[in-house]
Design a protein around this motif. Structure first.
Motif, PDB file in Angstrom:
ATOM      1  N   LEU A 451     -70.895  25.272 -84.445  1.00 11.67           N
ATOM      2  CA  LEU A 451     -70.405  24.112 -85.173  1.00 11.67           C
ATOM      3  C   LEU A 451     -69.539  23.644 -86.476  1.00 11.67           C
ATOM      4  N   ALA A 452     -69.121  24.339 -86.930  1.00 11.75           N
ATOM      5  CA  ALA A 452     -68.307  24.343 -88.234  1.00 11.75           C
ATOM      6  C   ALA A 452     -67.216  24.633 -87.355  1.00 11.75           C
ATOM      7  N   LEU A 453     -67.365  25.822 -86.662  1.00 13.44           N
ATOM      8  CA  LEU A 453     -65.747  26.443 -86.286  1.00 13.44           C
ATOM      9  C   LEU A 453     -64.866  25.751 -85.534  1.00 13.44           C
ATOM     10  N   GLY A 454     -65.995  24.495 -84.037  1.00  8.21           N
ATOM     11  CA  GLY A 454     -66.032  23.783 -83.474  1.00  8.21           C
ATOM     12  C   GLY A 454     -64.717  22.524 -85.103  1.00  8.21           C
ATOM     13  N   ILE A 455     -65.776  22.230 -85.698  1.00 10.98           N
ATOM     14  CA  ILE A 455     -64.850  21.218 -86.475  1.00 10.98           C
ATOM     15  C   ILE A 455     -63.772  21.592 -87.064  1.00 10.98           C
ATOM     16  N   LEU A 456     -63.663  22.768 -87.523  1.00 12.52           N
ATOM     17  CA  LEU A 456     -62.289  23.151 -88.074  1.00 12.52           C
ATOM     18  C   LEU A 456     -61.152  23.472 -87.526  1.00 12.52           C
ATOM     19  N   LEU A 457     -61.521  23.786 -85.914  1.00 12.38           N
ATOM     20  CA  LEU A 457     -60.517  23.396 -85.002  1.00 12.38           C
ATOM     21  C   LEU A 457     -60.093  22.284 -85.018  1.00 12.38           C
ATOM     22  N   LEU A 458     -60.581  21.148 -84.484  1.00 13.24           N
ATOM     23  CA  LEU A 458     -60.581  19.855 -85.017  1.00 13.24           C
ATOM     24  C   LEU A 458     -59.578  18.952 -85.991  1.00 13.24           C
ATOM     25  N   PHE A 459     -60.499  19.978 -87.388  1.00 15.89           N
ATOM     26  CA  PHE A 459     -59.302  19.827 -88.409  1.00 15.89           C
ATOM     27  C   PHE A 459     -57.987  19.763 -88.213  1.00 15.89           C
ATOM     28  N   PHE A 460     -57.303  21.475 -88.279  1.00 16.70           N
ATOM     29  CA  PHE A 460     -56.578  21.344 -87.931  1.00 16.70           C
ATOM     30  C   PHE A 460     -55.477  20.315 -86.803  1.00 16.70           C
ATOM     31  N   ARG A 461     -55.932  20.122 -85.527  1.00 12.92           N
ATOM     32  CA  ARG A 461     -55.412  19.786 -84.940  1.00 12.92           C
ATOM     33  C   ARG A 461     -55.026  18.524 -85.355  1.00 12.92           C
ATOM     34  N   HIS A 462     -55.676  18.243 -86.100  1.00 15.57           N
ATOM     35  CA  HIS A 462     -55.243  16.741 -86.564  1.00 15.57           C
ATOM     36  C   HIS A 462     -54.107  16.729 -87.460  1.00 15.57           C
ATOM     37  N   VAL A 463     -54.888  17.163 -88.844  1.00 21.32           N
ATOM     38  CA  VAL A 463     -53.880  17.474 -89.058  1.00 21.32           C
ATOM     39  C   VAL A 463     -52.253  17.923 -89.187  1.00 21.32           C
ATOM     40  N   ARG A 464     -52.162  18.809 -88.112  1.00 24.12           N
ATOM     41  CA  ARG A 464     -51.031  19.540 -87.770  1.00 24.12           C
ATOM     42  C   ARG A 464     -50.148  18.131 -86.890  1.00 24.12           C
ATOM     43  N   LEU A 465     -50.979  17.341 -85.811  1.00 20.75           N
ATOM     44  CA  LEU A 465     -51.021  16.276 -85.089  1.00 20.75           C
ATOM     45  C   LEU A 465     -49.859  15.372 -86.668  1.00 20.75           C
ATOM     46  N   LEU A 466     -50.636  14.796 -87.102  1.00 19.07           N
ATOM     47  CA  LEU A 466     -50.051  14.219 -88.276  1.00 19.07           C
ATOM     48  C   LEU A 466     -48.970  14.557 -88.452  1.00 19.07           C
ATOM     49  N   LYS A 467     -49.293  15.735 -89.510  1.00 25.43           N
ATOM     50  CA  LYS A 467     -47.457  16.307 -89.810  1.00 25.43           C
ATOM     51  C   LYS A 467     -46.536  16.877 -89.746  1.00 25.43           C
ATOM     52  N   SER A 468     -46.182  16.493 -87.938  1.00 26.30           N
ATOM     53  CA  SER A 468     -45.500  16.234 -86.737  1.00 26.30           C
ATOM     54  C   SER A 468     -44.914  15.330 -87.151  1.00 26.30           C
ATOM     55  N   GLY A 469     -45.760  14.044 -86.907  1.00 27.50           N
ATOM     56  CA  GLY A 469     -45.309  12.883 -86.944  1.00 27.50           C
ATOM     57  C   GLY A 469     -44.243  12.138 -88.161  1.00 27.50           C
ATOM     58  N   LEU A 470     -44.547  12.895 -89.100  1.00 29.71           N
ATOM     59  CA  LEU A 470     -43.570  12.564 -90.249  1.00 29.71           C
ATOM     60  C   LEU A 470     -42.567  12.381 -90.946  1.00 29.71           C
ATOM     61  N   THR A 471     -42.176  11.515 -91.651  1.00 26.40           N
ATOM     62  CA  THR A 471     -40.545  11.780 -91.547  1.00 26.40           C
ATOM     63  C   THR A 471     -40.404  11.250 -93.685  1.00 26.40           C
ATOM     64  N   SER A 472     -39.355  11.637 -93.936  1.00 27.27           N
ATOM     65  CA  SER A 472     -39.120  12.222 -95.409  1.00 27.27           C
ATOM     66  C   SER A 472     -39.600  10.484 -95.602  1.00 27.27           C
ATOM     67  N   GLU A 473     -39.411   9.734 -95.281  1.00 30.09           N
ATOM     68  CA  GLU A 473     -39.521   8.239 -95.835  1.00 30.09           C
ATOM     69  C   GLU A 473     -41.583   7.841 -95.690  1.00 30.09           C
ATOM     70  N   SER A 474     -42.005   9.005 -95.215  1.00 33.19           N
ATOM     71  CA  SER A 474     -44.024   8.237 -94.320  1.00 33.19           C
ATOM     72  C   SER A 474     -44.579   8.342 -96.084  1.00 33.19           C
ATOM     73  N   ALA A 475     -45.357   7.655 -96.280  1.00 36.51           N
ATOM     74  CA  ALA A 475     -46.508   7.371 -97.154  1.00 36.51           C
ATOM     75  C   ALA A 475     -47.839   8.929 -97.485  1.00 36.51           C
ATOM     76  N   LEU A 476     -47.302   9.622 -96.469  1.00 36.66           N
ATOM     77  CA  LEU A 476     -48.478  10.671 -96.754  1.00 36.66           C
ATOM     78  C   LEU A 476     -47.851  11.178 -97.319  1.00 36.66           C
ATOM     79  N   ILE A 477     -46.638  11.493 -97.227  1.00 36.92           N
ATOM     80  CA  ILE A 477     -45.730  12.486 -98.350  1.00 36.92           C
ATOM     81  C   ILE A 477     -45.610  12.079-100.082  1.00 36.92           C
ATOM     82  N   ASN A 478     -44.857  11.127 -99.804  1.00 42.12           N
ATOM     83  CA  ASN A 478     -44.572  10.336-100.893  1.00 42.12           C
ATOM     84  C   ASN A 478     -46.288   9.898-101.534  1.00 42.12           C
TER      85      ASN A 478
END
Length: 492
Positions: A451-478
Motif C-alpha cells: 500500500l505504501a509503494l502504491g501511494i508513493l507511485l501515485l504521489f510521484f505521478r502527481h508531482v511530475r505531472l504538476l511540474k511538467s505543466g509549470l511555467t516560469s510565472e507559476s505561483a507554485l515556483i514563485n
C-alpha cells in the motif's frame, strides 16, 4: 548512561551541523518580506522578536507528548533514546522547519491550504478533516491531563472538574484574543518554569547517581520482554521525535516571524530542544523504575502518576511541586494554541476573516461545545485515535514538503525518506491495532509495504505531472499564494 549522554550530544550536533544543510537546501532569502510585516492585522499576523517566537514555538509543540510519551516509551528500554535522537534530527526537526518555512512563503497558510496547493485540491478536504480532528483531540486531551495533575496539588474543593472549567476558560480567551495579548505575554514565564523543571530533573539524575542505573543500548535489549518496537514505539513517542501536531503549530509562528533567516533557530531549534526534554524524562523513568514497576504505575494512574513519582523522588516535596507545575505548563501551552489553530484552519476553509471579534466567536463557540462533549469519552480511547491521526498528519506534512522541494528542483530526499518510513508505519498501525483492523502482524508487514509503494507511485505521478505543466510565472515556483485565496473578502 553513556547512551543517554551521547544522545544529548548528538541532538546538539544535529542542530549545529544538519540544520545548516536543511537551511541551505530550502533557499532562504533574508531580504524577503514576511507575512508578519506585509499582512499585519493585530490578531494573527503580528511581528514578534526571534527569541519570543522560539519560546512560543517550543511551548506550542511541547504538550504532554515529550514527557508522557518518553515515560511510556521507557517501557521499551534504551532503544527509546535511539528513536528520540534520530527522529528529532532527521524527521521531526526537518518536518517542523520545512512546513513552517513553506507556510511562511505562502502567507502563513495552514496545512490544508498547502496540501491543496502541492498535493491537489481533493487533499484540501481530506487534510482539513484530519487537521480539525487532530486539533480537537489535542485540545480536549490537553484539558484532562493538566487538570488531573493540578487536582493532586490543591485542596479537595479544587477538584478535577474545577480545574477543567478554569482551563477551558483560559483556552477560550487564548483562542479569541490577539496572539500578543495573552499568549505572547505569559509564555516567557511558562517557558522559564518548563526549562528549570527539565534541567532540575537532569541535574538531579547526575547528582544522586541515578544516572548510572540507565543501561546501554545493545542488540540484546532492543526488544525488552519481547515487546516489538514496530510500530508501537513510533506512536508511543511522537512529540519527542516526530509529530504531525507540530505541522498545525508552525504556521502560527510563520505569521509572526520578521525574517526568513530566523526559521532555523525557531523551527528546527525548538524541535531539538523538545528532543532534549524527551531524553531527560525518558532517562528519569528508566533510571528510577524497572519495566514492571513503571508499567504498574502507568496502568494505575496513566503517565501523570509516573510524572509525580519522578519529580517528587528526584526533587523532593518543594522541588517536586514546582516540577509538577513545570509539567503542567506543557499541555496547557499546547492546548491553547491547538484551539487557536483550529479556529484559524476553519476560518481559512470557510473564507472568513478573523480581524473582527464576532467572526472569531462564530467559530470558537461551536469548537468548545464539541470539545466539552468529547470530555465524556474515555481518555485512553481518545489518546489512541490521537496518536494515529497525529502521525498521519506528519506524513501529509512531509509529503507536502517533498512536493515543494521537488517542484523547486531542490533535494527532496530530506523529507521523502522520513515521510515514506512513517507512511509505512501509519498503515501498519491501522492494520494491526484494535482501533483499526486488528490483523495479524505477519500479513500486515507485506500489505503495508504494498500500500505504501502504491501511494508513493501515485504521489510521484502527481508531482511530475504538476511540474511538467509549470511555467516560469507559476505561483507554485514563485511561492505566491495570495491572501485573497485564503480570505477573498479580506480588507488587506
Amino acid at each position: 548512561m553513556y547512551t543517554f549522554i551521547l544522545g544529548i550530544i548528538l541532538l546538539v550536533l544535529g542542530y549545529v551541523f544538519y540544520s545548516k544543510i536543511i537551511y541551505k537546501n530550502f533557499g532562504v532569502e533574508p531580504n524577503r518580506e514576511t507575512p508578519a510585516t506585509v499582512l499585519e492585522d493585530g490578531t494573527d499576523f503580528v511581528p514578534m522578536e526571534k527569541q519570543r517566537n522560539w519560546l512560543i514555538q517550543l511551548l506550542n509543540i511541547a504538550g504532554t507528548g515529550p514527557i508522557f510519551g518518553p515515560i511510556m516509551g521507557a517501557l521499551y528500554g534504551p532503544v527509546a533514546f535511539l528513536w528520540i535522537v534520530l527522529g528529532s534530527i532527521f524527521a521531526g526537526a526537518v518536518h517542523d522547519y520545512y512546513l513552517g518555512m513553506i507556510s511562511l512563503r505562502n502567507n502563513g497558510a495552514h496545512l490544508p491550504e498547502l496540501a491543496s496547493k502541492y498535493l491537489g485540491r481533493i487533499m484540501k478536504h481530506i487534510v482539513n478533516l484530519f487537521t480539525a480532528l487532530l486539533l480537537l483531540l489535542v485540545g480536549t486531551v490537553f484539558v484532562t491531563s493538566p487538570a488531573s495533575l493540578l487536582a493532586g496539588l490543591t485542596p479537595g474543593f479544587m477538584d478535577r472538574r474545577f480545574w477543567v472549567l478554569l482551563i477551558f476558560i483560559y483556552y477560550f480567551l487564548s483562542t479569541i484574543l490577539p496572539i500578543d495579548t495573552l499568549i505572547g505575554k505569559i509564555y516567557p514565564y511558562f517557558g522559564a518554569l518548563l526549562i528549570l523543571t527539565s534541567l532540575g530533573v537532569g541535574i538531579t539524575l547526575f547528582a544522586t547517581g541515578n544516572i548510572t542505573n540507565i543501561p546501554e543500548l545493545t542488540l540484546q535489549n532492543m526488544h525488552p520482554n519481547d515487546v516489538p518496537i514496530i510500530p508501537g514505539l513510533f506512536f508511543t513517542i511522537s512529540c519527542g521525535a516526530l509529530s504531525g501536531f507540530h505541522a498545525t503549530q508552525s504556521p502560527i509562528i510563520s505569521r509572526t516571524l520578521k525574517n526568513e533567516s530566523e526559521g532555523r533557530w525557531v523551527f528546527y531549534g525548538a524541535m531539538i530542544t523538545e528532543g532534549i526534554i524527551a531524553m531527560l524524562w525518558a532517562a528519569a523513568a528508566i533510571a528510577l523504575f524497572d519495566g514492571q514497576t513503571l508499567s504498574q504505575i502507568i496502568s494505575e494512574g496513566t503517565a501523570s502518576a509516573a510524572v509525580s513519582e519522578i519529580t517528587f523522588t528526584l526533587l523532593g516535596t518543594i522541588g517536586g511541586t514546582i516540577g509538577i507545575l513545570g509539567v503542567i505548563v506543557l499541555p496547557i501551552t499546547s492546548g491553547d494554541t491547538a484551539f487557536r489553530s483550529l479556529r484559524m484552519v476553519i476560518a481559512d476553509y470557510i473564507k472568513l476573516t478573523q480581524a473582527k471579534l464576532s467572526n472569531r466567536f462564530m467559530i470558537t463557540i461551536p469548537i468548545f461545545a464539541i470539545s466539552i462533549a468529547l470530555m465524556f469519552i474515555d481518555f485512553n480511547i481518545l489518546w489512541r485515535y490521537f496518536t494515529w491521526a497525529n502521525q498521519v498528519t506528519a506524513v501529509i506534512a512531509l509529503f507536502v514538503s517533498t512536493a515543494y522541494l521537488f517542484l523547486k528542483s531542490r533535494n527532496y530526499f530530506f523529507t521523502l525518506i522520513p515521510g515514506t518510513f512513517m507512511l509505512y508505519l501509519v498503515i501498519l498501525y491501522l492494520l494491526t491495532e484494535p482501533i483499526g483492523f486488528n490483523l495479524p502482524m505477519t500479513i500486515s508487514y507485506y500489505v503495508s509495504a504494498a500500500l505504501a509503494l502504491g501511494i508513493l507511485l501515485l504521489f510521484f505521478r502527481h508531482v511530475r505531472l504538476l511540474k511538467s505543466g509549470l511555467t516560469s510565472e507559476s505561483a507554485l515556483i514563485n511561492d505566491q499564494l495570495s491572501i485573497r485565496e485564503i480570505y477573498p473578502e479580506s480588507i488587506l
